[in-house]
Design a protein around this motif. Structure first.
Motif, PDB file in Angstrom:
ATOM      1  N   VAL A  29       0.841  -1.203   0.000  1.00 37.55           N
ATOM      2  CA  VAL A  29       0.000   0.000   0.000  1.00 37.55           C
ATOM      3  C   VAL A  29       0.873   1.249   0.000  1.00 37.55           C
ATOM      4  CG1 VAL A  29      -1.749   1.313   1.263  1.00 37.55           C
ATOM      5  CG2 VAL A  29      -1.946  -1.167   1.096  1.00 37.55           C
ATOM      6  N   MET A  30       1.955   1.240   0.766  1.00 38.30           N
ATOM      7  CA  MET A  30       2.865   2.391   0.790  1.00 38.30           C
ATOM      8  C   MET A  30       3.519   2.602  -0.576  1.00 38.30           C
ATOM      9  SD  MET A  30       2.582   3.836   3.716  1.00 38.30           S
ATOM     10  CE  MET A  30       0.854   3.380   3.627  1.00 38.30           C
ATOM     11  N   ALA A  31       3.859   1.522  -1.263  1.00 35.27           N
ATOM     12  CA  ALA A  31       4.430   1.633  -2.615  1.00 35.27           C
ATOM     13  C   ALA A  31       3.399   2.217  -3.581  1.00 35.27           C
ATOM     14  CB  ALA A  31       4.908   0.270  -3.096  1.00 35.27           C
ATOM     15  N   HIS A  32       2.156   1.787  -3.459  1.00 40.07           N
ATOM     16  CA  HIS A  32       1.063   2.323  -4.287  1.00 40.07           C
ATOM     17  C   HIS A  32       0.890   3.812  -4.016  1.00 40.07           C
ATOM     18  CE1 HIS A  32      -2.844   2.426  -6.321  1.00 40.07           C
ATOM     19  NE2 HIS A  32      -3.373   2.947  -5.230  1.00 40.07           N
ATOM     20  N   ARG A  33       0.911   4.201  -2.751  1.00 38.06           N
ATOM     21  CA  ARG A  33       0.775   5.607  -2.370  1.00 38.06           C
ATOM     22  C   ARG A  33       1.939   6.434  -2.930  1.00 38.06           C
ATOM     23  NH1 ARG A  33      -2.157   8.432   0.908  1.00 38.06           N
ATOM     24  NH2 ARG A  33      -3.055   6.944   2.326  1.00 38.06           N
ATOM     25  N   LYS A  34       3.143   5.905  -2.821  1.00 35.31           N
ATOM     26  CA  LYS A  34       4.320   6.614  -3.320  1.00 35.31           C
ATOM     27  C   LYS A  34       4.242   6.789  -4.839  1.00 35.31           C
ATOM     28  CE  LYS A  34       9.342   6.593  -3.308  1.00 35.31           C
ATOM     29  NZ  LYS A  34      10.556   5.891  -2.913  1.00 35.31           N
ATOM     30  N   LEU A  35       3.810   5.763  -5.533  1.00 33.56           N
ATOM     31  CA  LEU A  35       3.662   5.824  -6.988  1.00 33.56           C
ATOM     32  C   LEU A  35       2.714   6.947  -7.396  1.00 33.56           C
ATOM     33  CD1 LEU A  35       4.026   4.556  -9.847  1.00 33.56           C
ATOM     34  CD2 LEU A  35       2.093   3.075  -9.283  1.00 33.56           C
ATOM     35  N   ARG A  36       1.707   7.203  -6.578  1.00 31.39           N
ATOM     36  CA  ARG A  36       0.672   8.185  -6.904  1.00 31.39           C
ATOM     37  C   ARG A  36       0.933   9.559  -6.279  1.00 31.39           C
ATOM     38  NH1 ARG A  36      -4.082   5.646  -8.976  1.00 31.39           N
ATOM     39  NH2 ARG A  36      -5.355   7.282  -8.035  1.00 31.39           N
ATOM     40  N   SER A  37       2.141   9.780  -5.770  1.00 32.04           N
ATOM     41  CA  SER A  37       2.526  11.081  -5.219  1.00 32.04           C
ATOM     42  C   SER A  37       3.296  11.863  -6.276  1.00 32.04           C
ATOM     43  CB  SER A  37       3.415  10.910  -3.989  1.00 32.04           C
ATOM     44  OG  SER A  37       2.686  10.348  -2.934  1.00 32.04           O
ATOM     45  N   VAL A  38       2.870  13.100  -6.485  1.00 34.56           N
ATOM     46  CA  VAL A  38       3.542  13.961  -7.463  1.00 34.56           C
ATOM     47  C   VAL A  38       3.998  15.225  -6.745  1.00 34.56           C
ATOM     48  CG1 VAL A  38       3.302  15.236  -9.618  1.00 34.56           C
ATOM     49  CG2 VAL A  38       2.098  13.061  -9.336  1.00 34.56           C
ATOM     50  N   HIS A  39       5.298  15.495  -6.819  1.00 38.81           N
ATOM     51  CA  HIS A  39       5.857  16.711  -6.221  1.00 38.81           C
ATOM     52  C   HIS A  39       5.772  17.817  -7.259  1.00 38.81           C
ATOM     53  CE1 HIS A  39       7.202  14.459  -2.764  1.00 38.81           C
ATOM     54  NE2 HIS A  39       7.668  13.551  -3.591  1.00 38.81           N
ATOM     55  N   LEU A  40       5.085  18.880  -6.899  1.00 40.15           N
ATOM     56  CA  LEU A  40       4.905  20.022  -7.781  1.00 40.15           C
ATOM     57  C   LEU A  40       5.688  21.181  -7.191  1.00 40.15           C
ATOM     58  CD1 LEU A  40       3.523  21.247 -10.267  1.00 40.15           C
ATOM     59  CD2 LEU A  40       1.546  21.757  -8.822  1.00 40.15           C
ATOM     60  N   GLU A  42       8.954  22.818  -5.181  1.00 39.22           N
ATOM     61  CA  GLU A  42       9.728  22.410  -4.018  1.00 39.22           C
ATOM     62  C   GLU A  42       8.887  22.146  -2.769  1.00 39.22           C
ATOM     63  OE1 GLU A  42      13.513  24.192  -1.500  1.00 39.22           O
ATOM     64  OE2 GLU A  42      13.034  25.045  -3.460  1.00 39.22           O
ATOM     65  N   HIS A  43       7.678  22.734  -2.700  1.00 36.62           N
ATOM     66  CA  HIS A  43       6.947  22.702  -1.432  1.00 36.62           C
ATOM     67  C   HIS A  43       5.522  22.150  -1.518  1.00 36.62           C
ATOM     68  CE1 HIS A  43      10.155  24.898   0.516  1.00 36.62           C
ATOM     69  NE2 HIS A  43      10.170  25.728  -0.516  1.00 36.62           N
ATOM     70  N   MET A  44       5.166  21.526  -2.636  1.00 41.99           N
ATOM     71  CA  MET A  44       3.808  21.008  -2.770  1.00 41.99           C
ATOM     72  C   MET A  44       3.847  19.564  -3.253  1.00 41.99           C
ATOM     73  SD  MET A  44       0.586  22.391  -5.081  1.00 41.99           S
ATOM     74  CE  MET A  44       0.688  24.054  -4.448  1.00 41.99           C
ATOM     75  N   THR A  45       3.047  18.724  -2.617  1.00 44.04           N
ATOM     76  CA  THR A  45       2.887  17.344  -3.045  1.00 44.04           C
ATOM     77  C   THR A  45       1.405  17.072  -3.216  1.00 44.04           C
ATOM     78  OG1 THR A  45       4.872  16.640  -1.851  1.00 44.04           O
ATOM     79  CG2 THR A  45       3.290  14.920  -2.442  1.00 44.04           C
ATOM     80  N   LEU A  46       1.062  16.455  -4.337  1.00 44.09           N
ATOM     81  CA  LEU A  46      -0.295  15.983  -4.543  1.00 44.09           C
ATOM     82  C   LEU A  46      -0.280  14.475  -4.419  1.00 44.09           C
ATOM     83  CD1 LEU A  46      -0.216  18.801  -6.191  1.00 44.09           C
ATOM     84  CD2 LEU A  46      -2.370  17.965  -7.095  1.00 44.09           C
ATOM     85  N   GLN A  47      -1.018  13.976  -3.448  1.00 44.91           N
ATOM     86  CA  GLN A  47      -1.175  12.542  -3.235  1.00 44.91           C
ATOM     87  C   GLN A  47      -2.483  12.137  -3.897  1.00 44.91           C
ATOM     88  OE1 GLN A  47       0.523   9.788  -1.738  1.00 44.91           O
ATOM     89  NE2 GLN A  47      -1.175   8.904  -2.867  1.00 44.91           N
ATOM     90  N   PHE A  48      -2.385  11.566  -5.112  1.00 49.38           N
ATOM     91  CA  PHE A  48      -3.593  11.162  -5.826  1.00 49.38           C
ATOM     92  C   PHE A  48      -4.181   9.931  -5.154  1.00 49.38           C
ATOM     93  CE2 PHE A  48      -1.723  13.938  -8.960  1.00 49.38           C
ATOM     94  CZ  PHE A  48      -2.848  14.585  -9.471  1.00 49.38           C
ATOM     95  N   GLU A  49      -5.443  10.049  -4.797  1.00 52.73           N
ATOM     96  CA  GLU A  49      -6.109   8.999  -4.041  1.00 52.73           C
ATOM     97  C   GLU A  49      -6.707   7.949  -4.976  1.00 52.73           C
ATOM     98  OE1 GLU A  49      -5.451   9.014  -1.027  1.00 52.73           O
ATOM     99  OE2 GLU A  49      -5.267  11.084  -0.372  1.00 52.73           O
ATOM    100  N   ASN A  89     -12.798  11.261 -12.868  1.00 55.16           N
ATOM    101  CA  ASN A  89     -12.017  12.312 -12.196  1.00 55.16           C
ATOM    102  C   ASN A  89     -10.815  11.723 -11.474  1.00 55.16           C
ATOM    103  OD1 ASN A  89     -12.988  11.198  -9.747  1.00 55.16           O
ATOM    104  ND2 ASN A  89     -14.682  12.635  -9.665  1.00 55.16           N
ATOM    105  N   TRP A  90      -9.958  12.627 -11.052  1.00 56.14           N
ATOM    106  CA  TRP A  90      -8.856  12.307 -10.151  1.00 56.14           C
ATOM    107  C   TRP A  90      -9.049  13.133  -8.903  1.00 56.14           C
ATOM    108  CZ3 TRP A  90      -5.374  13.272 -14.885  1.00 56.14           C
ATOM    109  CH2 TRP A  90      -5.235  12.082 -15.619  1.00 56.14           C
ATOM    110  N   THR A  91      -8.771  12.553  -7.763  1.00 54.64           N
ATOM    111  CA  THR A  91      -8.852  13.270  -6.499  1.00 54.64           C
ATOM    112  C   THR A  91      -7.479  13.239  -5.847  1.00 54.64           C
ATOM    113  OG1 THR A  91      -9.484  11.301  -5.255  1.00 54.64           O
ATOM    114  CG2 THR A  91     -11.277  12.636  -6.185  1.00 54.64           C
ATOM    115  N   ALA A  92      -7.182  14.287  -5.100  1.00 53.98           N
ATOM    116  CA  ALA A  92      -5.858  14.361  -4.490  1.00 53.98           C
ATOM    117  C   ALA A  92      -5.914  15.087  -3.157  1.00 53.98           C
ATOM    118  CB  ALA A  92      -4.883  15.087  -5.414  1.00 53.98           C
TER     119      ALA A  92
END
Length: 196
Positions: A29-40, A42-49, A89-92
């Motif tokens: 699950v942590m690997a899945h979560r990491k795969l769906r994290s996008v750093h935008l 230097e200071h913003m991360t979108l965790q796509f759910e 849709n995508w949610t984050a």
């Protein structure tokens, strides 16, 4: 974890079953979560759910709070269910990350409205801006929150393009935080699986 397309009390694990399941499956699950994290930037991360990340979040809350009664379980489901993508849709979860307290205070004051300036751009299509914080307002006249929830509604043409391999750009055009990034292929493949 039972992926059903609909999170109900009956589709969740009991606390005992989840405790055993968690030991064996948390790394996946942590690997899945990491795969769906996008750093935008230097200071913003979108965790796509996804249904997986939201089921995990609900099960974790039930475990931590030791909730086993149906009303409590339903409250947790209701709190998170809107974050499960619906197929169009995508949610984050959007995290504004400033480790230094003084810098965080200063930047959150400058970033009022940033959540409304987030966008996705499917190759060959118009930008789609986030619909943010539908559950509650997370900012005031003095600052924005460090956590927001965003939904990006895609047209059928956008969904088809993504599933056919179109590139996707994620960005922000807030004057105090201009940033954009091409979504990595492996992340995009996971996000494409959310679309019908």
């Amino acid at each position: 974890m039972q992926i059903t397309g609909n999170i109900t009390p009956d589709s969740l694990m009991s606390l005992e079953t989840y405790s055993k399941w968690r030991k064996a499956n948390k790394p996946a699950v942590m690997a899945h979560r990491k795969l769906r994290s996008v750093h935008l930037g230097e200071h913003m991360t979108l965790q796509f759910e996804s249904e997986t990340t939201i089921r995990y979040q609900i099960q974790e809350m039930l475990r931590i709070e030791k909730i086993f009664e149906e009303d409590g379980i339903q409250q947790e489901i209701d709190a998170y269910a809107a974050l499960v993508p619906s197929g169009s849709n995508w949610t984050a979860t959007v995290l504004l990350e400033y480790p230094d307290v003084s810098e965080r205070k200063r930047e959150l004051a400058r970033l009022i409205g940033v959540e409304d300036r987030l966008f996705v751009e499917v190759e060959g299509q118009k930008r789609v801006y986030a619909i943010a914080d539908e559950d509650m307002d997370r900012e005031n006249d003095e600052k924005t929150s460090a956590v927001h929830f965003a939904r990006f509604e895609l047209t059928p043409a956008m969904c088809a393009a993504v599933k056919a391999g179109a590139a996707v750009k994620l960005g922000c055009d807030h004057t105090a935080y201009p940033a954009h990034i091409a979504v990595a292929d492996d992340t995009l493949a996971s996000l494409a699986s959310d679309l019908k």
